[in-house]
Scaffold this motif. Structure first.
Motif, PDB file in Angstrom:
ATOM      1  N   GLU A  89       0.821  -1.205   0.000  1.00  0.00           N
ATOM      2  CA  GLU A  89       0.000   0.000   0.000  1.00  0.00           C
ATOM      3  C   GLU A  89       0.858   1.260   0.000  1.00  0.00           C
ATOM      4  N   LEU A  90       2.006   1.163   0.624  1.00  0.00           N
ATOM      5  CA  LEU A  90       2.903   2.317   0.688  1.00  0.00           C
ATOM      6  C   LEU A  90       3.795   2.415  -0.532  1.00  0.00           C
ATOM      7  N   GLU A  91       3.607   1.495  -1.477  1.00  0.00           N
ATOM      8  CA  GLU A  91       4.448   1.450  -2.660  1.00  0.00           C
ATOM      9  C   GLU A  91       5.900   1.269  -2.225  1.00  0.00           C
ATOM     10  N   GLY A  92       6.339   0.020  -2.178  1.00  0.00           N
ATOM     11  CA  GLY A  92       7.661  -0.350  -1.713  1.00  0.00           C
ATOM     12  C   GLY A  92       8.769   0.579  -2.167  1.00  0.00           C
ATOM     13  N   GLU A  93       8.678   1.069  -3.407  1.00  0.00           N
ATOM     14  CA  GLU A  93       9.696   1.974  -3.913  1.00  0.00           C
ATOM     15  C   GLU A  93       9.723   3.280  -3.121  1.00  0.00           C
ATOM     16  N   ARG A  94       8.544   3.754  -2.726  1.00  0.00           N
ATOM     17  CA  ARG A  94       8.481   5.001  -1.958  1.00  0.00           C
ATOM     18  C   ARG A  94       9.112   4.812  -0.585  1.00  0.00           C
ATOM     19  N   VAL A  95       8.891   3.642   0.025  1.00  0.00           N
ATOM     20  CA  VAL A  95       9.495   3.338   1.322  1.00  0.00           C
ATOM     21  C   VAL A  95      11.014   3.304   1.177  1.00  0.00           C
ATOM     22  N   ARG A  96      11.499   2.623   0.144  1.00  0.00           N
ATOM     23  CA  ARG A  96      12.949   2.557  -0.096  1.00  0.00           C
ATOM     24  C   ARG A  96      13.519   3.938  -0.392  1.00  0.00           C
ATOM     25  N   ALA A  97      12.808   4.705  -1.206  1.00  0.00           N
ATOM     26  CA  ALA A  97      13.285   6.037  -1.565  1.00  0.00           C
ATOM     27  C   ALA A  97      13.374   6.946  -0.337  1.00  0.00           C
ATOM     28  N   ALA A  98      12.493   6.725   0.628  1.00  0.00           N
ATOM     29  CA  ALA A  98      12.519   7.521   1.859  1.00  0.00           C
ATOM     30  C   ALA A  98      13.713   7.158   2.729  1.00  0.00           C
ATOM     31  N   GLY A  99      14.332   6.009   2.467  1.00  0.00           N
ATOM     32  CA  GLY A  99      15.526   5.625   3.205  1.00  0.00           C
ATOM     33  C   GLY A  99      15.303   4.670   4.348  1.00  0.00           C
ATOM     34  N   ALA A 100      14.150   3.998   4.375  1.00  0.00           N
ATOM     35  CA  ALA A 100      13.879   3.049   5.461  1.00  0.00           C
ATOM     36  C   ALA A 100      14.756   1.812   5.324  1.00  0.00           C
ATOM     37  N   ASP A 101      15.189   1.293   6.466  1.00  0.00           N
ATOM     38  CA  ASP A 101      16.029   0.102   6.495  1.00  0.00           C
ATOM     39  C   ASP A 101      15.218  -1.167   6.738  1.00  0.00           C
ATOM     40  N   ALA A 102      14.046  -1.027   7.340  1.00  0.00           N
ATOM     41  CA  ALA A 102      13.206  -2.189   7.644  1.00  0.00           C
ATOM     42  C   ALA A 102      11.756  -1.750   7.697  1.00  0.00           C
ATOM     43  N   PHE A 103      10.856  -2.710   7.554  1.00  0.00           N
ATOM     44  CA  PHE A 103       9.428  -2.454   7.594  1.00  0.00           C
ATOM     45  C   PHE A 103       8.757  -3.502   8.464  1.00  0.00           C
ATOM     46  N   LEU A 104       7.917  -3.056   9.400  1.00  0.00           N
ATOM     47  CA  LEU A 104       7.103  -3.950  10.218  1.00  0.00           C
ATOM     48  C   LEU A 104       5.650  -3.524  10.083  1.00  0.00           C
ATOM     49  N   ALA A 105       4.788  -4.487   9.781  1.00  0.00           N
ATOM     50  CA  ALA A 105       3.365  -4.189   9.662  1.00  0.00           C
ATOM     51  C   ALA A 105       2.697  -4.305  11.024  1.00  0.00           C
ATOM     52  N   LYS A 106       1.800  -3.370  11.322  1.00  0.00           N
ATOM     53  CA  LYS A 106       0.977  -3.455  12.526  1.00  0.00           C
ATOM     54  C   LYS A 106      -0.231  -4.317  12.185  1.00  0.00           C
ATOM     55  N   PRO A 107      -0.685  -5.165  13.043  1.00  0.00           N
ATOM     56  CA  PRO A 107      -0.093  -5.463  14.346  1.00  0.00           C
ATOM     57  C   PRO A 107       1.165  -6.299  14.167  1.00  0.00           C
ATOM     58  N   PHE A 108       2.166  -6.050  14.978  1.00  0.00           N
ATOM     59  CA  PHE A 108       3.431  -6.776  14.900  1.00  0.00           C
ATOM     60  C   PHE A 108       3.581  -7.653  16.133  1.00  0.00           C
ATOM     61  N   GLU A 109       4.414  -8.655  15.990  1.00  0.00           N
ATOM     62  CA  GLU A 109       4.766  -9.492  17.128  1.00  0.00           C
ATOM     63  C   GLU A 109       5.873  -8.777  17.888  1.00  0.00           C
ATOM     64  N   PRO A 110       5.748  -8.617  19.194  1.00  0.00           N
ATOM     65  CA  PRO A 110       6.795  -7.939  19.959  1.00  0.00           C
ATOM     66  C   PRO A 110       8.188  -8.530  19.735  1.00  0.00           C
ATOM     67  N   VAL A 111       8.282  -9.841  19.626  1.00  0.00           N
ATOM     68  CA  VAL A 111       9.589 -10.463  19.414  1.00  0.00           C
ATOM     69  C   VAL A 111      10.179 -10.037  18.066  1.00  0.00           C
ATOM     70  N   GLU A 112       9.318  -9.843  17.064  1.00  0.00           N
ATOM     71  CA  GLU A 112       9.796  -9.394  15.755  1.00  0.00           C
ATOM     72  C   GLU A 112      10.273  -7.938  15.826  1.00  0.00           C
ATOM     73  N   LEU A 113       9.545  -7.117  16.562  1.00  0.00           N
ATOM     74  CA  LEU A 113       9.961  -5.727  16.764  1.00  0.00           C
ATOM     75  C   LEU A 113      11.338  -5.678  17.422  1.00  0.00           C
ATOM     76  N   VAL A 114      11.510  -6.424  18.493  1.00  0.00           N
ATOM     77  CA  VAL A 114      12.785  -6.428  19.209  1.00  0.00           C
ATOM     78  C   VAL A 114      13.903  -6.936  18.308  1.00  0.00           C
ATOM     79  N   ARG A 115      13.640  -8.006  17.566  1.00  0.00           N
ATOM     80  CA  ARG A 115      14.657  -8.571  16.665  1.00  0.00           C
ATOM     81  C   ARG A 115      15.072  -7.540  15.607  1.00  0.00           C
ATOM     82  N   THR A 116      14.098  -6.841  15.054  1.00  0.00           N
ATOM     83  CA  THR A 116      14.379  -5.838  14.030  1.00  0.00           C
ATOM     84  C   THR A 116      15.217  -4.692  14.598  1.00  0.00           C
ATOM     85  N   VAL A 117      14.794  -4.150  15.731  1.00  0.00           N
ATOM     86  CA  VAL A 117      15.514  -3.033  16.338  1.00  0.00           C
ATOM     87  C   VAL A 117      16.910  -3.477  16.766  1.00  0.00           C
ATOM     88  N   ARG A 118      17.020  -4.646  17.348  1.00  0.00           N
ATOM     89  CA  ARG A 118      18.328  -5.156  17.782  1.00  0.00           C
ATOM     90  C   ARG A 118      19.264  -5.320  16.566  1.00  0.00           C
TER      91      ARG A 118
END
Length: 145
Positions: A89-118
């Motif tokens: 929905e965010l158009e993957g290219e737009r997310v990449r162009a904005a400079g994001a390093d990772a993407f997590l969809a809500k609702p997210f699993e807390p363990v996935e959030l921690v793994r991504t941030v770590r």
């Protein structure tokens, strides 16, 4: 390995949910209610990672990411988009162009959030120590942008 995370989301409940999960894992967490507030405090806070919601008042997450990437002092801070919008929905290219390093969809699993941030914090720490790593390594192949 821990560090400081700036959590940017207009929902107080989501900010608290992310804060609690990251603090339980040893991270120091600072929060902002929107992109404009993030830009006001980012240089003072000096986070190791920033999580950004997309849909926020005043300044949305993708525009915030673009401004962070344009800043000399903020361009290398790893960014994770955490959004109820899907990456498609965010158009993957737009997310990449904005400079994001990772993407997590809500609702997210807390363990996935921690793994991504770590993973993002660890990669940044490696770069700061001078280790030979890619400029923005993907956190997980299925979630990295």
């Amino acid at each position: 390995m821990s560090g400081r995370v700036l959590v940017v989301d207009d929902s107080k409940v989501i900010r608290q949910l992310i804060r609690v999960n990251l603090e339980l894992e040893g991270f120091e967490v600072v929060t902002a209610a929107d992109g404009a507030e993030c830009l006001e405090i980012v240089e003072r806070v000096r986070p190791d990672v920033i999580t950004l919601d997309v849909v926020m008042p005043r300044l949305d997450g993708l525009r915030t990411a673009e401004r962070l990437r344009a800043g000399e002092r903020t361009r290398d801070i790893p960014l994770a988009i955490v959004s109820a919008c899907t990456q498609a929905e965010l158009e993957g290219e737009r997310v990449r162009a904005a400079g994001a390093d990772a993407f997590l969809a809500k609702p997210f699993e807390p363990v996935e959030l921690v793994r991504t941030v770590r993973g993002l914090a660890g990669a940044r720490a490696d770069r700061c120590r001078g280790a030979q790593t890619p400029a923005r390594p993907p956190v997980r192949a299925d979630r990295a942008v």
